[in-house]
Design a protein around this motif. Structure first.
Motif, short mmCIF file in Angstrom:
data_model
loop_
_atom_site.label_atom_id
_atom_site.label_comp_id
_atom_site.label_asym_id
_atom_site.label_seq_id
_atom_site.Cartn_x
_atom_site.Cartn_y
_atom_site.Cartn_z
N SER A 1 43.04 -18.88 -0.96
CA SER A 1 44.52 -18.84 -0.78
C SER A 1 45.07 -17.58 0.00
O SER A 1 44.73 -16.61 -0.48
CB SER A 1 45.42 -19.02 -2.10
N ASN B 1 52.88 -25.58 1.61
CA ASN B 1 51.42 -25.26 1.71
C ASN B 1 50.73 -26.10 2.77
O ASN B 1 51.19 -27.22 3.00
CB ASN B 1 50.83 -25.58 0.30
N VAL C 1 49.71 -20.57 2.11
CA VAL C 1 50.95 -20.82 1.28
C VAL C 1 51.84 -20.16 2.11
O VAL C 1 51.91 -19.04 2.44
CB VAL C 1 50.90 -20.21 -0.20
#
Ligand code: ADP
Length: 302
Positions: A9, A99, A93
């Motif tokens: 992420s 997202n 994100v």
């Protein structure tokens, strides 16, 4: 049985448009995949868990296997497949907003019924086992696992997520499912629309008509409803400071499977599952957010 992914992420100020490059934060690496999340959740909640699945023969595969072992999950039936990459989720994100997730299923999509047969040979399910399934691996393997579990007398719990684009392909599978767990959008997808005046309990009853003896629909902060041949239950959600819904559904499914396997009645199992789901929302991340049995017990007696 199910998927194992490494989640990578990065948080950005705004999502890049096609052809554009944006810079973001340092990457956050975390173990994920619905199969592995539910395996780890069940282990933390006190179940004895054997995971069945595939990772690649790469560093991420090593890391995922080590992580499962550290959580007390038996990995004898998780194979590192040569010449395959570990499943990867690339998550971007937008701070405080949306997202995007790009999924590379990698080794997860190589789990065909033949490989499944080899993996399960070492420890086939028995009549006192619960087989917990989701839909992030090839459908023919989910079907084969459900059929083998049913033949062995094991309880089959299916979390029908993610729902295939054509939900009708699940018809054969649903005939082998003892307990079906879906969220609101999956329930609507399976039934072709929103509930009517009889609400989510009515929808749960209609889902029983597709095969599963027991149906549970999770309703986010509102809790869950559950229906079997004799009972209809509404379980309100537990009020918590929700921070991040990731992992809530996985914690719910794991505790439901675990509690039913321990002999709990449906109503008690759904209550425990709602507590586990609520706790998972109070912390960020997928596996990092999954609660322990002691935390669930504490919330239930609060
Ligand atoms: P999914 O994440 O699969 O869409 P849900 O959002 O329905 O599933 O969440 C699963 C379960 O987790 C719910 O049934 C509920 O018990 C619990 N849960 C989820 N969000 C909250 C919340 N904001 N507050 C309390 N419990 C929650």
């Amino acid at each position: 049985m199910g998927s194992l992914n490494m989640d990578l992420s990065v948080t950005v100020g705004r999502l890049p448009r096609p052809g554009e490059t944006v810079s973001g934060t340092d990457v956050v690496r975390g173990a994920g995949g619905k199969g592995a999340n539910q395996a780890v959740a069940a282990a933390r909640l006190g179940a004895r868990v054997r995971m069945v699945g595939l990772v690649g023969a790469d560093a991420y595969g090593d890391e995922l296997l080590d992580g499962l072992t550290a959580e007390g999950v038996d990995t004898a039936a998780v194979r590192q497949l040569p010449h395959a990459a570990t499943g990867l989720a690339l998550i971007v994100v937008q701070g405080g907003g949306e997202n995007t997730i790009t999924l590379s299923p990698g080794a997860n999509h190589r789990l065909d019924p033949e490989v499944l047969g080899e993996l399960s040979r070492t420890a086939p399910p028995g009549p006192s086992d619960t087989v917990l399934l989701q839909l992030e691996i090839p459908l023919p393997s989910v079907l084969a696992a459900a059929r083998a579990a049913r033949t062995a007398g094991a309880r089959v719990v299916l979390n029908a997520a993610p729902l295939p684009r054509q939900p009708s392909v699940l018809a054969d599978l649903l005939a082998y499912v003892d307990v079906l767990v879906v969220n609101e959008s999956e329930a609507q997808g399976l039934l072709g629309g929103p509930p009517g005046p009889d609400g989510w309990l009515g929808h749960a009853g209609r889902l029983r008509g597709l095969g599963p003896g027991t149906v549970v629909i999770t309703l986010g902060a509102a809790g869950a409803v559950a229906v079997d041949g004799t009972h209809r239950h509404t379980q309100p959600g537990f009020p918590v400071e929700a921070l991040d819904a990731v992992g809530a559904g996985d914690a719910f499914c794991a505790e439901l499977a675990h509690a039913l396997g321990d002999g709990a009645a449906l109503q008690a199992a759904v209550r425990r599952a709602c507590a586990a789901g609520a706790l998972a929302t109070t912390r960020p991340g997928a596996q990092a957010a999954l609660p322990t049995r002691a935390e669930v017990d504490a919330l239930l007696t609060r």
